[in-house]
Design an enzyme around this catalytic site. Structure first.
Site, PDB file in Angstrom:
ATOM      1  N   GLU A  79      14.529 -20.246 -15.612  1.00 35.52           N
ATOM      2  CA  GLU A  79      14.155 -18.931 -15.062  1.00 35.52           C
ATOM      3  C   GLU A  79      12.657 -18.846 -14.772  1.00 35.52           C
ATOM      4  O   GLU A  79      12.181 -17.861 -14.204  1.00 35.52           O
ATOM      5  CB  GLU A  79      14.555 -17.814 -16.028  1.00 35.52           C
ATOM      6  N   ASP A  98      -3.214 -34.052  13.154  1.00 35.80           N
ATOM      7  CA  ASP A  98      -1.907 -33.599  12.687  1.00 35.80           C
ATOM      8  C   ASP A  98      -1.755 -32.097  12.885  1.00 35.80           C
ATOM      9  O   ASP A  98      -2.750 -31.375  12.982  1.00 35.80           O
ATOM     10  CB  ASP A  98      -1.728 -33.931  11.194  1.00 35.80           C
ATOM     11  N   ARG A 101      -3.572 -36.687   0.828  1.00 31.64           N
ATOM     12  CA  ARG A 101      -3.808 -37.344   2.114  1.00 31.64           C
ATOM     13  C   ARG A 101      -5.139 -36.941   2.747  1.00 31.64           C
ATOM     14  O   ARG A 101      -5.589 -37.561   3.711  1.00 31.64           O
ATOM     15  CB  ARG A 101      -2.630 -37.115   3.067  1.00 31.64           C
ATOM     16  N   PRO A 140       8.098 -19.270  -6.485  1.00 32.40           N
ATOM     17  CA  PRO A 140       8.516 -18.671  -5.204  1.00 32.40           C
ATOM     18  C   PRO A 140       7.817 -17.342  -4.950  1.00 32.40           C
ATOM     19  O   PRO A 140       7.847 -16.820  -3.837  1.00 32.40           O
ATOM     20  CB  PRO A 140      10.032 -18.482  -5.372  1.00 32.40           C
TER      21      PRO A 140
HETATM   22  C1  LIG Z   1      14.922 -21.268 -10.507  1.00 34.78           C
HETATM   23  S1  LIG Z   1      13.188 -21.159 -10.278  1.00 34.78           S
HETATM   24  C2  LIG Z   1      12.815 -19.616 -11.025  1.00 34.78           C
HETATM   25  C3  LIG Z   1      12.794 -18.521 -10.031  1.00 34.78           C
HETATM   26  C4  LIG Z   1      12.320 -17.192 -10.617  1.00 34.78           C
HETATM   27  N1  LIG Z   1      13.237 -16.691 -11.585  1.00 34.78           N
HETATM   28  C5  LIG Z   1      12.178 -16.195  -9.468  1.00 34.78           C
HETATM   29  O1  LIG Z   1      13.202 -15.714  -8.993  1.00 34.78           O
HETATM   30  O2  LIG Z   1      11.043 -15.951  -9.008  1.00 34.78           O
HETATM   31  C6  LIG Z   1      12.555 -22.347 -11.408  1.00 34.78           C
HETATM   32  C7  LIG Z   1      11.186 -22.859 -11.099  1.00 34.78           C
HETATM   33  O3  LIG Z   1      11.202 -23.562  -9.881  1.00 34.78           O
HETATM   34  C8  LIG Z   1       9.956 -23.462  -9.224  1.00 34.78           C
HETATM   35  N2  LIG Z   1      10.219 -22.993  -7.850  1.00 34.78           N
HETATM   36  C9  LIG Z   1      11.420 -22.608  -7.346  1.00 34.78           C
HETATM   37  N3  LIG Z   1      11.320 -22.269  -6.064  1.00 34.78           N
HETATM   38  C10 LIG Z   1      10.031 -22.461  -5.709  1.00 34.78           C
HETATM   39  C11 LIG Z   1       9.309 -22.285  -4.489  1.00 34.78           C
HETATM   40  N4  LIG Z   1       9.876 -21.830  -3.387  1.00 34.78           N
HETATM   41  N5  LIG Z   1       7.996 -22.610  -4.497  1.00 34.78           N
HETATM   42  C12 LIG Z   1       7.377 -23.053  -5.612  1.00 34.78           C
HETATM   43  N6  LIG Z   1       8.022 -23.227  -6.792  1.00 34.78           N
HETATM   44  C13 LIG Z   1       9.326 -22.933  -6.846  1.00 34.78           C
HETATM   45  C14 LIG Z   1       9.090 -22.527 -10.058  1.00 34.78           C
HETATM   46  O4  LIG Z   1       8.193 -23.302 -10.823  1.00 34.78           O
HETATM   47  C15 LIG Z   1      10.098 -21.822 -10.918  1.00 34.78           C
HETATM   48  O5  LIG Z   1       9.578 -21.432 -12.155  1.00 34.78           O
END
Ligand SMILES: C[S@@+](CC[C@H](N)C(=O)[O-])C[C@H]1O[C@@H](n2cnc3c(N)ncnc32)[C@H](O)[C@@H]1O
Length: 237
Positions: free
Chosen positions: A110, A162, A148, A83
Site C-alpha cells: 500500500e 533526443d 545517461r 503515483p
Molecule cells: C501499489 S503502489 C501503492 C499505491 C498507493 N496506495 C496509492 O494509491 O497512491 C505500491 C508502490 O509502488 C510505487 N508506485 C506505484 N505506481 C507508481 C507510479 N506511477 N510512479 C511511481 N511509483 C509508483 C510506489 O512506491 C508505491 O508505494
C-alpha cells in the site's frame, strides 16, 4: 554521482546494474548505484519491514523505523517513488543529474508509512498516472534517465538531440541496408550533404512534434529557421 535505492526487493536490480549503458556508467566511475535492503535495518528476529495499516483495510504498509535507520547512511535529496508525486519530466532528470548523491525509496504494497514522507522525503516522483505493484521499476526509470546524462556515459550530441531535451521530439533514424524489400531510406540521408541532412532532421523533428505533441510547441520561442520550416510543414500537410 551516487544513487542509493532503498528497497525490499534488492534482487530486482541485478540486471539493471549489470547490462548495457548503466553497466558502462558504473564501470567508468561516473555512476555508483547503491542498493540498500530495507530489511537489513529491521531489528526484530523476523526482520519485519511491513505491517498491517492502522484503521484496518487491505494490504500492508512499509514500516517507518527501518527506512529512517537506512536513511542515516545516505546524504543528499530523498525521493519517494509515488503515483501521487510530480510526473517525471526530462527537465527534472536534467536537474537531478547535477546532484552528487540522491536516494530513491521504492515503496511496495500500500506504500510507506506517511511519517517517512513527512519527515524525510524531499520530492515524490511518479512515472505516470497508473499504479504499479512497487517502486522498483520507477526507481530504475528515474535512475536510468539520470545516468545517461552523466559525463562520459553517452555522447552529449546524442542525448541533446533526443526527444524532450530541446523541447522537440527526435527525428526518425535509419541504418543499413539503404533498401530492403523495396523499402528505401530517405535519399537525403545518403547524400553526404551534412547541412541539408541537418535541415531535414530539424524539419522532421518539428513535424513530428507538431503532429504528435503540439502541446510541446506552446510557448516555444521559435528561431527564424524553425518558423520557416513550420510554415513549410503546415503548407505541405
Ligand atoms: C501499489 S503502489 C501503492 C499505491 C498507493 N496506495 C496509492 O494509491 O497512491 C505500491 C508502490 O509502488 C510505487 N508506485 C506505484 N505506481 C507508481 C507510479 N506511477 N510512479 C511511481 N511509483 C509508483 C510506489 O512506491 C508505491 O508505494
Amino acid at each position: 554521482m551516487k544513487i542509493n535505492i532503498l528497497t525490499l526487493f534488492p534482487a530486482m536490480f541485478a540486471g539493471f546494474k549489470s547490462e548495457s549503458i548503466i553497466k558502462r556508467a558504473i564501470n567508468s566511475g561516473s555512476l555508483e548505484i547503491n542498493i540498500i535492503d530495507i530489511r537489513d535495518y529491521t531489528t526484530d528476529k523476523h526482520n519485519t519491514a511491513d505491517d498491517t495499516p492502522f484503521g484496518g483495510g487491505a494490504g500492508m504498509v512499509l514500516k517507518a523505523e527501518p527506512i529512517f535507520r537506512a536513511l542515516e547512511n545516505t546524504s543528499g535529496k530523498v525521493i519517494y517513488t509515488s503515483p501521487q508525486g510530480v510526473t517525471l519530466h526530462q527537465n527534472l532528470s536534467n536537474e537531478l543529474s547535477s546532484e552528487e548523491e540522491i536516494t530513491i525509496i521504492a515503496g511496495h504494497y500500500e506504500g510507506i508509512d506517511e511519517r517517512v514522507i513527512e519527515e524525510k522525503v524531499d520530492l515524490e516522483i511518479s512515472i505516470g498516472d497508473f499504479v504499479l505493484t512497487g517502486g522498483e521499476l520507477p526507481a530504475m526509470v528515474i535512475a536510468d534517465s539520470i545516468a545517461r546524462l552523466l559525463p562520459g556515459v553517452i555522447k552529449k550530441d546524442s542525448y541533446e538531440q533526443d526527444s524532450f531535451y530541446n523541447g522537440l521530439l527526435d527525428h526518425p533514424h535509419y541504418t543499413r541496408p539503404a533498401e530492403f524489400d523495396g523499402l528505401k531510406v530517405p535519399e537525403i540521408l545518403l547524400s553526404g550533404h551534412h547541412k541539408n541532412i541537418e535541415l531535414w532532421r530539424k524539419k522532421e523533428s518539428l513535424k513530428r512534434t507538431y503532429l504528435r505533441r503540439p502541446d510541446l510547441l506552446e510557448g516555444r520561442e521559435f528561431t527564424k529557421e524553425e518558423k520557416k520550416l513550420l510554415k513549410e510543414i503546415v503548407d505541405e500537410l
